[in-house]
Design a protein around this motif. Structure first.
Motif, PDB file in Angstrom:
ATOM      1  N   PHE A  53     -12.010  95.272  69.449  1.00 54.22           N
ATOM      2  CA  PHE A  53     -11.776  95.743  68.084  1.00 54.22           C
ATOM      3  C   PHE A  53     -11.223  97.164  68.040  1.00 54.22           C
ATOM      4  N   CYS A  54     -11.105  97.820  69.189  1.00 53.76           N
ATOM      5  CA  CYS A  54     -10.714  99.234  69.248  1.00 53.76           C
ATOM      6  C   CYS A  54      -9.274  99.394  69.707  1.00 53.76           C
ATOM      7  N   GLN A  55      -8.520 100.197  68.957  1.00 54.10           N
ATOM      8  CA  GLN A  55      -7.148 100.553  69.318  1.00 54.10           C
ATOM      9  C   GLN A  55      -6.969 102.065  69.252  1.00 54.10           C
ATOM     10  N   SER A  56      -8.055 102.783  69.517  1.00 55.03           N
ATOM     11  CA  SER A  56      -8.075 104.237  69.385  1.00 55.03           C
ATOM     12  C   SER A  56      -7.255 104.899  70.487  1.00 55.03           C
ATOM     13  N   PHE A  57      -6.831 106.152  70.224  1.00 52.59           N
ATOM     14  CA  PHE A  57      -6.026 106.864  71.206  1.00 52.59           C
ATOM     15  C   PHE A  57      -6.158 108.371  71.051  1.00 52.59           C
ATOM     16  N   LYS A  58      -5.943 109.070  72.181  1.00 51.51           N
ATOM     17  CA  LYS A  58      -5.950 110.529  72.207  1.00 51.51           C
ATOM     18  C   LYS A  58      -4.571 111.026  71.791  1.00 51.51           C
ATOM     19  N   THR A  59      -4.565 112.103  71.028  1.00 51.72           N
ATOM     20  CA  THR A  59      -3.314 112.747  70.664  1.00 51.72           C
ATOM     21  C   THR A  59      -3.193 114.125  71.311  1.00 51.72           C
ATOM     22  N   GLU A  60      -4.268 114.559  71.937  1.00 47.20           N
ATOM     23  CA  GLU A  60      -4.329 115.813  72.688  1.00 47.20           C
ATOM     24  C   GLU A  60      -5.329 115.596  73.815  1.00 47.20           C
ATOM     25  N   PRO A  61      -5.182 116.292  74.932  1.00 53.42           N
ATOM     26  CA  PRO A  61      -6.218 116.198  75.958  1.00 53.42           C
ATOM     27  C   PRO A  61      -7.524 116.775  75.416  1.00 53.42           C
ATOM     28  N   HIS A  62      -8.632 116.197  75.823  1.00 55.53           N
ATOM     29  CA  HIS A  62      -9.923 116.756  75.418  1.00 55.53           C
ATOM     30  C   HIS A  62     -10.126 118.084  76.147  1.00 55.53           C
ATOM     31  N   PRO A  63     -10.735 119.073  75.494  1.00 55.26           N
ATOM     32  CA  PRO A  63     -10.965 120.364  76.151  1.00 55.26           C
ATOM     33  C   PRO A  63     -11.810 120.186  77.413  1.00 55.26           C
ATOM     34  N   ASP A  64     -11.284 120.607  78.538  1.00 58.49           N
ATOM     35  CA  ASP A  64     -11.976 120.510  79.824  1.00 58.49           C
ATOM     36  C   ASP A  64     -12.508 119.108  80.087  1.00 58.49           C
ATOM     37  N   GLY A  65     -11.874 118.093  79.527  1.00 58.88           N
ATOM     38  CA  GLY A  65     -12.299 116.727  79.731  1.00 58.88           C
ATOM     39  C   GLY A  65     -13.624 116.381  79.057  1.00 58.88           C
ATOM     40  N   GLN A  66     -14.153 117.275  78.255  1.00 59.95           N
ATOM     41  CA  GLN A  66     -15.453 117.105  77.617  1.00 59.95           C
ATOM     42  C   GLN A  66     -15.286 116.791  76.133  1.00 59.95           C
TER      43      GLN A  66
END
Length: 123
Positions: free
Chosen positions: A50-63
């Motif tokens: 049910f998920c089609q989510s996505f990152k639009t920026e890298p997460h800060p320090d991968g956290q």
């Protein structure tokens, strides 16, 4: 972040148009402007159909996001769209319980990642 990541509007034009309209309806004009220039960095990597989510920026320090983070839930006609915003920048777009957008690959310098539908897997 380099220009190797495609613009979300080039990959999912209908979704970006919907995001802009929904953000305007919520009084989030600055985010509506930002939504036009979002880049598709990576899929979420979960295995939920049910998920089609996505990152639009890298997460800060991968956290996780930390200070300056807020969630912006939107009210689409179908499913759910929730934005993770840090200091006025859209970092992540949660797209849940909606018809599949399309199966695309994003990568940049590393292996490509499947964004929709389903889990992120290297090619």
């Amino acid at each position: 972040m380099g220009l190797e990541h495609p613009l979300v509007r080039d990959v999912f034009p209908e979704l970006v148009s919907e995001l802009v309209a929904l953000l305007e309806e919520e009084g989030e004009s600055e985010l509506a402007i930002c939504a036009w220039d979002l880049r598709l960095v990576a899929g979420c990597g979960c295995t939920d159909a049910f998920c089609q989510s996505f990152k639009t920026e890298p997460h800060p320090d991968g956290q996780p996001f930390g200070p300056g983070h807020r969630c912006v839930p939107l009210s689409p006609s179908k499913g759910m769209i929730i934005l993770d915003v840090v200091n006025g920048k859209i970092m992540y777009v949660e797209v849940l319980d909606r018809e599949p957008l399309q199966d695309i690959r994003v990568g940049g310098n590393g292996p490509a990642t499947q964004v929709t539908p389903g889990p992120a897997e290297p090619d």
